[in-house]
Scaffold this motif. Sequence first.
Motif, mmCIF file in Angstrom:
data_model
loop_
_atom_site.group_PDB
_atom_site.id
_atom_site.type_symbol
_atom_site.label_atom_id
_atom_site.label_comp_id
_atom_site.label_asym_id
_atom_site.label_seq_id
_atom_site.Cartn_x
_atom_site.Cartn_y
_atom_site.Cartn_z
ATOM 1 N N GLY A 28 13.678 -83.015 22.033
ATOM 2 C CA GLY A 28 15.092 -83.315 22.234
ATOM 3 C C GLY A 28 15.521 -83.085 23.664
ATOM 4 N N MET A 29 14.656 -82.407 24.460
ATOM 5 C CA MET A 29 15.012 -82.128 25.851
ATOM 6 C C MET A 29 13.781 -82.296 26.736
ATOM 7 S SD MET A 29 17.287 -78.704 25.347
ATOM 8 C CE MET A 29 18.621 -78.652 24.174
ATOM 9 N N PHE A 30 12.963 -83.274 26.418
ATOM 10 C CA PHE A 30 11.666 -83.361 27.079
ATOM 11 C C PHE A 30 11.710 -84.238 28.323
ATOM 12 C CE2 PHE A 30 11.985 -86.305 23.531
ATOM 13 C CZ PHE A 30 11.764 -87.517 24.156
ATOM 14 N N GLY A 31 10.638 -84.150 29.092
ATOM 15 C CA GLY A 31 10.463 -85.065 30.199
ATOM 16 C C GLY A 31 10.725 -84.485 31.570
ATOM 17 N N GLY A 32 11.004 -83.173 31.697
ATOM 18 C CA GLY A 32 11.289 -82.604 33.006
ATOM 19 C C GLY A 32 10.572 -81.284 33.204
ATOM 20 N N GLU A 33 10.913 -80.616 34.310
ATOM 21 C CA GLU A 33 10.312 -79.324 34.621
ATOM 22 C C GLU A 33 10.949 -78.230 33.764
ATOM 23 O OE1 GLU A 33 7.809 -78.694 36.699
ATOM 24 O OE2 GLU A 33 7.616 -80.854 37.033
ATOM 25 N N GLU A 34 10.133 -77.276 33.351
ATOM 26 C CA GLU A 34 10.665 -76.168 32.557
ATOM 27 C C GLU A 34 11.435 -75.211 33.467
ATOM 28 O OE1 GLU A 34 8.637 -74.108 29.054
ATOM 29 O OE2 GLU A 34 8.359 -72.670 30.676
ATOM 30 N N GLU A 35 12.605 -74.843 33.009
ATOM 31 C CA GLU A 35 13.469 -73.936 33.775
ATOM 32 C C GLU A 35 14.072 -72.891 32.839
ATOM 33 O OE1 GLU A 35 14.344 -73.863 36.978
ATOM 34 O OE2 GLU A 35 13.981 -75.859 37.831
ATOM 35 N N VAL B 265 14.220 -74.387 28.957
ATOM 36 C CA VAL B 265 14.304 -75.779 28.519
ATOM 37 C C VAL B 265 13.584 -76.676 29.515
ATOM 38 C CG1 VAL B 265 16.518 -75.441 27.366
ATOM 39 C CG2 VAL B 265 16.476 -76.218 29.746
ATOM 40 N N GLN B 266 13.304 -77.893 29.075
ATOM 41 C CA GLN B 266 12.810 -78.930 29.972
ATOM 42 C C GLN B 266 14.038 -79.639 30.543
ATOM 43 O OE1 GLN B 266 9.468 -79.764 30.470
ATOM 44 N NE2 GLN B 266 8.726 -78.131 29.138
ATOM 45 N N VAL B 267 14.309 -79.450 31.832
ATOM 46 C CA VAL B 267 15.495 -80.044 32.454
ATOM 47 C C VAL B 267 15.246 -81.534 32.652
ATOM 48 C CG1 VAL B 267 17.004 -80.049 34.465
ATOM 49 C CG2 VAL B 267 16.109 -77.892 33.560
#
Length: 333
Positions: A246-253, A291-293
Motif C-alpha cells: 500500500g506504500m511501496f516503490g520508494g526508499e524506506e524512511e 514506511v516506503q516513501v
Amino acid sequence: MPKNPNQKLKLLYLMRILLERTDDEHGLTLPEILDALGGYGVTAERKSIYDDLEMLRVYGLDVERTGHKYFIANRTFQLPELKLLVDAVQSSKFITHKKSTELIKKVESLASVHEARLLQRQVFVTNRIKTMNESIYYNVDKIHAAITAGVKISFRYFEWAVDFSEEGGPLKKQFRRNGKRYRISPWALTWDDENYYMIGFDGEADIIKHYRVDKMAEIQLTAERRDGQEHFDRFDMALYSKRVFGMFGGEEETVRLQFVNHLAGVVLDRFGKDVFLSRADDAHFNATVKVQVSPQFYSWVFGFGGEVKILSPGHVAQGLCAAAREVLALYSE
C-alpha cells in the motif's frame, strides 16, 4: 435376468443421496430413499437399507432419524462456515469472475441442495473489481513448485496500459524492461489488500523485492539454485507487509506523523500495535513509523486531509508539498 451392475454401488449411491438431498431441516423417508436409488437403477429391500444406514454410521457419516425421515446431521462444514467461504471467494479481487463462479459451485457441493440455495443468495454482489489475469492460479502453482524445489524462476512482468490505437479494446499489457525476463529467487507468497504477492530475492540488485502474481507472465522454473537465504533467515513477513504494501516503490524512511486522536485505530490497523505513539496535545498524538516513501504513501496521507501531518524528516514533508503542488497545478486554470 442379468444383475444390474449398479447394485454393487448401492451403498455409495445411498451416501450421495443423503449428502445431496438431506440436512437438519430436510429428511427423506424410506420410500423416498428407495425411489431415489431407483433413479440410479438400484433396487433394494427396506431391511437392506436399514443395514446400509448402519454401515454408513459405522463409517463415520452422521445419519440421524426424526420420525420417519433420515438425514445427515453434522457435516465437515456447517452452513455459516460455507457462507464465509463463499463471501471470501466472491469478494477477493485476485480471483476472476470465472474462477469465482467455479469455486462457489464447488463450495455449494459441500452442502445439501436445499442449503446450496441459501449460499446462492450470498453471490449476488457482482460489482466488485476482479483481476483480469485468469492465469494467476497456474502462476501460484509454479511459484510454490519453485519454492519447494529451491530454484529461481524467470518471468516477464507487465502493467495494464491504455491504448486506443488498436482494435480489441483500450486495455493492453505493457511489459516492463521492454519485455526482458526477470530472474528472481522466490521465497514466499503473501496475500495483502486483496492481492497476491511473491516475495523474492533479486541477486543482481542484492535486495528483497515483491511482485504482483497476477502481473507475472510466462513463469518458468530454472535449474539455478535460488539465493538470498541469509536475508530470509531473519525475514519478518508481518513487518515487511506493514512497511511496504500500500506504500511501496520508494526508499524506506523512519517518518514521524501527527494524527488527530480519533485516528488511533487507523494507525494500529496500518502499522500494528507495536508502533510508537506519543501525546502531542489534547487533540493529537504523534506516531513514529517505518514506511516506503512513495506516491502511494503520500496518497495515503492525503486521504486524511488536515487530520494528518508529516513532522519529519523535512524532505519527506517537502515531498508531500511538491506532490500537492503538482496536483493543484492541474486545476490552476
